[in-house]
Design a protein around this motif. Structure first.
Motif, PDB file in Angstrom:
ATOM      1  N   ARG A 158       0.826  -1.213   0.000  1.00 34.75           N
ATOM      2  CA  ARG A 158       0.000   0.000   0.000  1.00 34.75           C
ATOM      3  C   ARG A 158       0.856   1.257   0.000  1.00 34.75           C
ATOM      4  NH1 ARG A 158      -5.535  -0.651   3.168  1.00 34.75           N
ATOM      5  NH2 ARG A 158      -5.684   1.397   2.194  1.00 34.75           N
ATOM      6  N   ALA A 159       0.233   2.349  -0.397  1.00 34.87           N
ATOM      7  CA  ALA A 159       0.928   3.639  -0.441  1.00 34.87           C
ATOM      8  C   ALA A 159      -0.012   4.685   0.134  1.00 34.87           C
ATOM      9  CB  ALA A 159       1.323   3.979  -1.865  1.00 34.87           C
ATOM     10  N   ASP A 160      -0.580   4.358   1.321  1.00 29.60           N
ATOM     11  CA  ASP A 160      -1.604   5.235   1.884  1.00 29.60           C
ATOM     12  C   ASP A 160      -1.062   6.208   2.922  1.00 29.60           C
ATOM     13  OD1 ASP A 160      -1.040   3.181   3.568  1.00 29.60           O
ATOM     14  OD2 ASP A 160      -3.117   2.698   4.075  1.00 29.60           O
ATOM     15  N   ASP A 161       0.252   6.183   3.136  1.00 30.01           N
ATOM     16  CA  ASP A 161       0.862   7.256   3.925  1.00 30.01           C
ATOM     17  C   ASP A 161       2.283   7.470   3.404  1.00 30.01           C
ATOM     18  OD1 ASP A 161       2.395   5.226   4.955  1.00 30.01           O
ATOM     19  OD2 ASP A 161       1.749   5.466   7.035  1.00 30.01           O
ATOM     20  N   LEU A 162       2.973   8.451   3.966  1.00 25.84           N
ATOM     21  CA  LEU A 162       4.292   8.797   3.422  1.00 25.84           C
ATOM     22  C   LEU A 162       5.275   7.633   3.559  1.00 25.84           C
ATOM     23  CD1 LEU A 162       6.261  10.888   2.236  1.00 25.84           C
ATOM     24  CD2 LEU A 162       6.717  11.668   4.573  1.00 25.84           C
ATOM     25  N   LEU A 163       5.268   6.978   4.738  1.00 19.73           N
ATOM     26  CA  LEU A 163       6.262   5.929   4.973  1.00 19.73           C
ATOM     27  C   LEU A 163       6.095   4.768   3.983  1.00 19.73           C
ATOM     28  CD1 LEU A 163       8.604   4.897   6.645  1.00 19.73           C
ATOM     29  CD2 LEU A 163       6.976   4.010   8.330  1.00 19.73           C
ATOM     30  N   CYS A 164       4.872   4.282   3.826  1.00 13.26           N
ATOM     31  CA  CYS A 164       4.643   3.166   2.895  1.00 13.26           C
ATOM     32  C   CYS A 164       4.927   3.589   1.454  1.00 13.26           C
ATOM     33  CB  CYS A 164       3.211   2.650   3.021  1.00 13.26           C
ATOM     34  SG  CYS A 164       2.939   1.774   4.569  1.00 13.26           S
ATOM     35  N   THR A 165       4.614   4.825   1.128  1.00 13.86           N
ATOM     36  CA  THR A 165       4.877   5.316  -0.231  1.00 13.86           C
ATOM     37  C   THR A 165       6.380   5.353  -0.504  1.00 13.86           C
ATOM     38  OG1 THR A 165       2.894   6.656  -0.103  1.00 13.86           O
ATOM     39  CG2 THR A 165       4.460   7.243  -1.825  1.00 13.86           C
ATOM     40  N   LEU A 166       7.149   5.834   0.494  1.00  7.06           N
ATOM     41  CA  LEU A 166       8.604   5.901   0.308  1.00  7.06           C
ATOM     42  C   LEU A 166       9.180   4.517   0.079  1.00  7.06           C
ATOM     43  CD1 LEU A 166       9.567   8.499   3.059  1.00  7.06           C
ATOM     44  CD2 LEU A 166       9.760   8.790   0.582  1.00  7.06           C
ATOM     45  N   ARG A 167       8.680   3.566   0.864  1.00  4.16           N
ATOM     46  CA  ARG A 167       9.182   2.190   0.702  1.00  4.16           C
ATOM     47  C   ARG A 167       8.920   1.682  -0.719  1.00  4.16           C
ATOM     48  NH1 ARG A 167       5.940  -2.787   0.463  1.00  4.16           N
ATOM     49  NH2 ARG A 167       7.470  -4.454   0.431  1.00  4.16           N
ATOM     50  N   LEU A 168       7.749   1.984  -1.252  1.00  2.00           N
ATOM     51  CA  LEU A 168       7.432   1.515  -2.606  1.00  2.00           C
ATOM     52  C   LEU A 168       8.239   2.247  -3.669  1.00  2.00           C
ATOM     53  CD1 LEU A 168       3.609   1.025  -3.173  1.00  2.00           C
ATOM     54  CD2 LEU A 168       5.370  -0.701  -2.852  1.00  2.00           C
ATOM     55  N   ALA A 169       8.500   3.527  -3.401  1.00  4.51           N
ATOM     56  CA  ALA A 169       9.141   4.361  -4.433  1.00  4.51           C
ATOM     57  C   ALA A 169      10.661   4.289  -4.379  1.00  4.51           C
ATOM     58  CB  ALA A 169       8.689   5.813  -4.265  1.00  4.51           C
ATOM     59  N   SER A 170      11.188   3.524  -3.423  1.00  2.00           N
ATOM     60  CA  SER A 170      12.643   3.498  -3.255  1.00  2.00           C
ATOM     61  C   SER A 170      13.208   2.155  -3.675  1.00  2.00           C
ATOM     62  CB  SER A 170      12.999   3.765  -1.799  1.00  2.00           C
ATOM     63  OG  SER A 170      14.389   3.638  -1.624  1.00  2.00           O
ATOM     64  N   ARG A 171      14.432   2.202  -4.233  1.00  3.56           N
ATOM     65  CA  ARG A 171      15.129   0.954  -4.542  1.00  3.56           C
ATOM     66  C   ARG A 171      16.046   0.552  -3.402  1.00  3.56           C
ATOM     67  NH1 ARG A 171      16.479   3.066 -10.442  1.00  3.56           N
ATOM     68  NH2 ARG A 171      14.975   1.862 -11.617  1.00  3.56           N
ATOM     69  N   ALA A 172      16.062   1.359  -2.342  1.00  3.85           N
ATOM     70  CA  ALA A 172      16.976   1.085  -1.229  1.00  3.85           C
ATOM     71  C   ALA A 172      16.544  -0.170  -0.481  1.00  3.85           C
ATOM     72  CB  ALA A 172      16.989   2.276  -0.279  1.00  3.85           C
ATOM     73  N   PRO A 173      17.508  -0.870   0.123  1.00  2.00           N
ATOM     74  CA  PRO A 173      17.139  -2.006   0.955  1.00  2.00           C
ATOM     75  C   PRO A 173      16.288  -1.557   2.147  1.00  2.00           C
ATOM     76  CG  PRO A 173      19.539  -1.759   0.850  1.00  2.00           C
ATOM     77  CD  PRO A 173      18.950  -0.643   0.063  1.00  2.00           C
ATOM     78  N   VAL A 174      15.412  -2.443   2.589  1.00  2.00           N
ATOM     79  CA  VAL A 174      14.499  -2.106   3.688  1.00  2.00           C
ATOM     80  C   VAL A 174      14.740  -3.058   4.851  1.00  2.00           C
ATOM     81  CG1 VAL A 174      12.073  -1.939   4.385  1.00  2.00           C
ATOM     82  CG2 VAL A 174      12.756  -1.266   2.066  1.00  2.00           C
ATOM     83  N   MET A 175      14.925  -2.485   6.049  1.00  2.00           N
ATOM     84  CA  MET A 175      15.060  -3.284   7.270  1.00  2.00           C
ATOM     85  C   MET A 175      13.863  -3.009   8.159  1.00  2.00           C
ATOM     86  SD  MET A 175      19.070  -2.735   8.114  1.00  2.00           S
ATOM     87  CE  MET A 175      19.821  -4.315   8.260  1.00  2.00           C
ATOM     88  N   LEU A 176      13.355  -4.051   8.771  1.00  2.00           N
ATOM     89  CA  LEU A 176      12.163  -3.906   9.601  1.00  2.00           C
ATOM     90  C   LEU A 176      12.458  -4.410  11.002  1.00  2.00           C
ATOM     91  CD1 LEU A 176       9.702  -5.512   7.016  1.00  2.00           C
ATOM     92  CD2 LEU A 176       9.984  -3.061   7.481  1.00  2.00           C
ATOM     93  N   ALA A 177      12.113  -3.624  12.007  1.00  2.00           N
ATOM     94  CA  ALA A 177      12.277  -4.050  13.404  1.00  2.00           C
ATOM     95  C   ALA A 177      10.879  -4.156  14.016  1.00  2.00           C
ATOM     96  CB  ALA A 177      13.136  -3.044  14.160  1.00  2.00           C
ATOM     97  N   PRO A 178      10.250  -5.333  13.886  1.00  2.00           N
ATOM     98  CA  PRO A 178       8.878  -5.470  14.368  1.00  2.00           C
ATOM     99  C   PRO A 178       8.794  -5.280  15.878  1.00  2.00           C
ATOM    100  CG  PRO A 178       9.517  -7.352  13.021  1.00  2.00           C
ATOM    101  CD  PRO A 178      10.760  -6.582  13.311  1.00  2.00           C
ATOM    102  N   ALA A 179       7.661  -4.774  16.321  1.00  2.00           N
ATOM    103  CA  ALA A 179       7.381  -4.637  17.761  1.00  2.00           C
ATOM    104  C   ALA A 179       5.872  -4.688  17.933  1.00  2.00           C
ATOM    105  CB  ALA A 179       7.932  -3.310  18.281  1.00  2.00           C
ATOM    106  N   MET A 180       5.430  -5.635  18.764  1.00  2.00           N
ATOM    107  CA  MET A 180       3.981  -5.764  19.017  1.00  2.00           C
ATOM    108  C   MET A 180       3.764  -6.759  20.140  1.00  2.00           C
ATOM    109  SD  MET A 180       3.189  -7.904  15.556  1.00  2.00           S
ATOM    110  CE  MET A 180       4.443  -6.979  14.696  1.00  2.00           C
ATOM    111  N   ASN A 181       2.552  -6.843  20.592  1.00  2.00           N
ATOM    112  CA  ASN A 181       2.156  -7.842  21.568  1.00  2.00           C
ATOM    113  C   ASN A 181       2.473  -9.244  21.038  1.00  2.00           C
ATOM    114  OD1 ASN A 181      -0.413  -9.764  21.801  1.00  2.00           O
ATOM    115  ND2 ASN A 181      -0.022  -8.811  23.800  1.00  2.00           N
ATOM    116  N   ASN A 182       2.869 -10.159  21.957  1.00  2.00           N
ATOM    117  CA  ASN A 182       3.351 -11.465  21.488  1.00  2.00           C
ATOM    118  C   ASN A 182       2.273 -12.293  20.787  1.00  2.00           C
ATOM    119  OD1 ASN A 182       2.412 -13.698  23.682  1.00  2.00           O
ATOM    120  ND2 ASN A 182       2.778 -11.742  24.686  1.00  2.00           N
TER     121      ASN A 182
END
Ligand code: CTP
Length: 444
Positions: free
Chosen positions: A117-141
């Protein structure tokens, strides 16, 4: 399942290991966001330029003021911020980034990223970039263990994202289990290790899967030479040069990204070949020449990035040369000329589009213009290796591209970013040439 990258805690602290790197730190709305300013500060201390991008919910957990203070830049959080867009549009920002890390990445953010999705700036940047993406998940177990989250993670790792963590332990909600964001120091080490792994070209490029190629060089075969050559003196000694192969390997990755079938003929280097590129290792100039000649009939483009040794010892001794005894001083090495590989390609019957590279220490432009004509190249890419910040063995480069009827300066940046800019220029000239030779070939 998530691919957790090992992190060397504190292994790089105190050094400007990320100088010149442009990193987007995305923050989504989880309690772990209160720790992200520490990550931003560590990245800045290591020399990185950091642009923080917050989701709307992230503002509930950490202030933009704090993040502006530690990053040294106003936070971006909206696609519709006219002033911020005027300063650097989101597509420009997406191109600017060498790496995107999202910490914390909440379940909702993972889900939106997985769906593309591209429904906010962060998700749009991820789609529009060729840069590698790292994710540090955090949530209830329980959220972490949910099949929906696992499905999203699976998809994101398949898309090339690197998932860091999460850690296990007591959670803000009072429960215990997996779902804690990795500590900022561990995330910092992961980013540093990743950026330093320039020997792994796959880490700098979103992987290109076979069957999913698209781009202007789709269906075209590109032959690239890279690295130094080694010319044997005896079984343990050789003549060579400082070429690391990084620029050639980056070009191979860039060619793959624009859809080409890429073959890399590489001298001895300490690099991992890009995934999806056929790599043929060679040692000396004559072997490189043989491989090039064998593959030439198939090639549409030839890019000679290798620093080929111009001369080799006339004879490579079978046995190690012993030090002269009895007071004899001096040892003469007779050198003979190696074949000029690129000149051979330019003058071949089946002549592909030919791009050469030149590393010059004086009168760079003048020498390169003459060299292009002398060797019959369509284009030459020249860099001034007298500047220690760029060129041989450095992480960055700055070049001028010269072709028939034009010249363009490409300013200093990482060899990967530069490779993409060079490839854009090569594609433009190649397509022009095709159009001139055969107007119907590009009629669509
Ligand atoms: N090259 C080649 N074969 C050689 C030497 C060079 O294919 N024996 C190619 C390189 O890969 C590069 C281009 O020629 O694309 C220019 O390399 P460079 O070393 O600058 O050229 P030289 O002719 O050796 O010029 P110089 O006298 O400046 O070393």
């Amino acid at each position: 399942m998530a691919d957790t990258k090992s992190t060397g805690q504190n292994s790089l602290s105190g050094r400007r290991t990320l100088a010149g790197r442009c990193i987007i730190v995305g923050i989504s709305g989880g309690i772990a966001a209160y720790k992200t300013p520490v990550l931003v500060r560590r990245l800045r201390e290591a020399g990185a330029e950091v642009q923080v991008v917050m989701t709307e919910n992230a503002h509930q957990f950490v202030t933009a003021t704090t993040l502006q203070a530690v990053s040294g830049r106003p936070v971006r959080d909206s696609l519709w911020d006219a002033a911020a867009e005027a300063a650097m549009g989101h597509i420009e920002l997406a191109r600017w980034a060498d790496l995107i890390i999202i910490a914390p990445a909440t379940a909702d953010t993972l889900s939106r990223l997985a769906a593309g999705r591209a429904d906010d700036l962060l998700c749009t940047l991820r789609l529009a970039s060729r840069a590698p993406v790292m994710l540090a998940p955090a949530m209830n177990n329980v959220m972490w263990d949910h099949p929906a989250t696992m499905r999203n993670l699976q998809r994101l790792t398949e898309d090339g994202c690197v998932v860091l963590g999460p850690d296990s332990g007591p959670q803000a909600c009072g429960e215990t289990g997996p779902g804690r964001m990795q500590e900022p120091e561990a995330l910092f080490s992961a980013v540093s290790d990743y950026c330093l792994s320039f020997t792994d070209w796959n880490s700098l490029a979103t992987p290109v899967r076979s069957g999913s190629r698209s781009g202007n060089l789709q269906g075209k075969r590109v032959l690239i030479t890279a690295g130094p050559t080694r010319e044997a003196i005896d079984p343990v000694r050789y003549i060579s040069n400082e070429s690391s192969g990084k620029q050639g390997y980056a070009l191979a990755t860039a060619a793959l990204r624009v859809g080409a079938e890429v073959t890399l003929i590489s001298g001895p280097v300490n690099l991992t070949p890009p995934e999806g590129v056929e790599t043929i290792p060679v040692t000396n100039a004559r072997q490189m020449q043989d491989e090039v000649q064998a593959l030439l009939p198939e090639a549409d483009l030839f890019i000679g990035v290798a620093a080929v040794a111009d001369y080799r010892p006339e004879e490579a001794k079978d046995q190690k040369i012993k030090k002269l005894q009895g007071g004899k001083k001096g040892l003469n090495l007779n050198l003979v000329e190696n074949p000029d590989i690129i000149a051979g390609v330019s003058s071949s019957k089946h002549r592909p589009f030919v791009v050469g590279f030149a590393a010059e220490t004086q009168d760079a432009l003048q020498n390169a213009r003459e060299k292009r004509k002398r060797k019959g190249m369509d284009m030459i890419v020249v860099n001034d290796v007298a500047n220690p910040e760029i060129g041989f063995n450095s992480e960055e480069n700055a070049v001028t591209v010269i072709w028939d009827g034009g010249e363009e300066n490409l300013p200093q940046s990482s060899k990967m970013r530069l490779a993409e800019a060079i490839m854009d220029r090569i594609v433009a000239c190649f397509v022009d040439q095709l159009a001139t030779a055969n107007p119907e070939s590009v009629a669509e």
